[in-house]
Scaffold this motif. Structure first.
Motif, mmCIF file in Angstrom:
data_model
loop_
_atom_site.group_PDB
_atom_site.id
_atom_site.type_symbol
_atom_site.label_atom_id
_atom_site.label_comp_id
_atom_site.label_asym_id
_atom_site.label_seq_id
_atom_site.Cartn_x
_atom_site.Cartn_y
_atom_site.Cartn_z
ATOM 1 N N LEU A 214 82.824 -45.186 17.846
ATOM 2 C CA LEU A 214 82.755 -45.918 16.588
ATOM 3 C C LEU A 214 82.170 -47.313 16.823
ATOM 4 O O LEU A 214 81.349 -47.796 16.021
ATOM 5 C CB LEU A 214 84.150 -46.013 15.978
ATOM 6 C CG LEU A 214 84.253 -46.427 14.512
ATOM 7 C CD1 LEU A 214 83.454 -45.489 13.616
ATOM 8 C CD2 LEU A 214 85.713 -46.452 14.079
ATOM 9 N N ARG A 219 79.059 -42.571 14.425
ATOM 10 C CA ARG A 219 80.141 -42.197 13.536
ATOM 11 C C ARG A 219 80.441 -40.695 13.578
ATOM 12 O O ARG A 219 81.604 -40.286 13.573
ATOM 13 C CB ARG A 219 79.807 -42.636 12.108
ATOM 14 C CG ARG A 219 79.684 -44.150 11.967
ATOM 15 C CD ARG A 219 79.001 -44.539 10.654
ATOM 16 N NE ARG A 219 79.782 -44.149 9.506
ATOM 17 C CZ ARG A 219 80.717 -44.890 8.931
ATOM 18 N NH1 ARG A 219 80.992 -46.088 9.423
ATOM 19 N NH2 ARG A 219 81.371 -44.469 7.870
ATOM 20 N N TYR A 245 91.463 -43.803 11.173
ATOM 21 C CA TYR A 245 90.053 -44.010 11.467
ATOM 22 C C TYR A 245 89.169 -43.076 10.637
ATOM 23 O O TYR A 245 88.106 -43.482 10.135
ATOM 24 C CB TYR A 245 89.781 -43.818 12.957
ATOM 25 C CG TYR A 245 90.164 -45.007 13.793
ATOM 26 C CD1 TYR A 245 89.417 -46.176 13.759
ATOM 27 C CD2 TYR A 245 91.272 -44.963 14.635
ATOM 28 C CE1 TYR A 245 89.770 -47.278 14.530
ATOM 29 C CE2 TYR A 245 91.630 -46.055 15.414
ATOM 30 C CZ TYR A 245 90.874 -47.205 15.352
ATOM 31 O OH TYR A 245 91.222 -48.304 16.106
ATOM 32 N N LEU A 249 86.102 -43.783 7.897
ATOM 33 C CA LEU A 249 84.766 -43.209 8.040
ATOM 34 C C LEU A 249 84.305 -42.480 6.778
ATOM 35 O O LEU A 249 83.117 -42.174 6.655
ATOM 36 C CB LEU A 249 84.745 -42.221 9.224
ATOM 37 C CG LEU A 249 84.750 -42.878 10.614
ATOM 38 C CD1 LEU A 249 85.007 -41.829 11.694
ATOM 39 C CD2 LEU A 249 83.429 -43.575 10.854
#
Length: 250
Positions: A214, A219, A245, A249
């Motif tokens: 990241l 990604r 997380y 995203l």
């Protein structure tokens, strides 16, 4: 081995691997009945029974440092750090170069956040050139430096642990975490991928790699690693972190 690698110390047991990164050593001398029962209870993480048996063993063999070291492990496992410290210190009193007890004492201080005492205890463990598993003391020293923000010193200590024992997954994981703190996400990824090869069921390196990817702006790859964390241990704290997380995203 448990999926999770979340540990903050490396402890040495007298008979079996009871904690992550702890290495075993079989008793070299005769042990009494209660001691053997205590070790079996330790191996099963039955700390209440271990304490009861090892207390009796200490009464029968009050001058045996291994008994006191084992009792310290039982107290610590039960969440009684003050009594663990007393027991490890008793073991050291009986055998001043008892590296395993010095390291275990350092691990308790590390868990308590008493970093100066943790550092000095683990350094004492390393003074004995016959210490069979110095990688554990180096790991604990690394955790002292890591927790106090001395990342270059932490990296050196963790790297020493890895050189001694290349299969020390916890130390390799911490190498990756330290590189991330030092701002080198590429090296963090490399370290975590190595851990995954050695310990494919461990959760932390997948999470660590995901965070590093990241940071690198990758990604899609990060998402794959976070998904793997959830697949391996859906109810773990690491999985909860991974979900946070993944939410970012989206």
């Amino acid at each position: 081995r448990q999926h999770a690698m979340r540990r903050r110390y490396a402890l040495i047991s007298v008979v079996v691997t009871l904690f992550v990164a702890a290495c075993a050593s079989a008793p070299e001398t005769r042990k009494n009945y209660n001691y053997d029962l205590g070790l079996s209870a330790l191996a099963a993480a039955d700390y209440i029974n271990a304490i009861a048996q090892l207390q009796e063993a200490a009464k029968a063999s009050p001058d045996d440092p291994e008994v006191w070291n084992a009792l310290g492990l039982a107290y610590f496992g039960r969440g009684l750090p003050d009594r663990a410290i007393q027991s490890f210190r008793k073991a050291i009193e009986l055998k001043s170069d008892y590296s395993e007890a010095w390291n275990n004492l350092g691990a308790v201080y590390l868990e308590l956040g008493q970093y100066e005492s943790a550092l000095s205890s683990c350094q004492k463990a390393l003074e004995n050139i016959l210490y069979a598993h110095p990688e554990n003391a180096w790991f604990n020293i690394g955790m002292v430096y890591f927790n106090t923000g001395k990342y270059k010193e932490a990296l050196d200590a963790f790297s020493r642990a890895v050189r001694i024992n290349p299969n020390f997954c916890d130390a390799r994981y911490q190498v990756g975490e330290t590189w991330l703190q030092l701002g080198d996400a590429e090296k963090a990824v490399q370290a975590q991928r190595t851990v995954i090869q050695l310990c494919p069921d461990a959760v932390d390196p997948y999470l660590g790699a995901g965070i590093a990817y990241l940071k690198l702006g990758k990604r899609k790859t990060a998402r794959q690693y976070f998904d793997k964390v959830i697949e391996l241990a859906p109810e773990s704290a690491q999985a909860n972190d991974a979900r946070r997380y993944l939410k970012l995203l989206r």
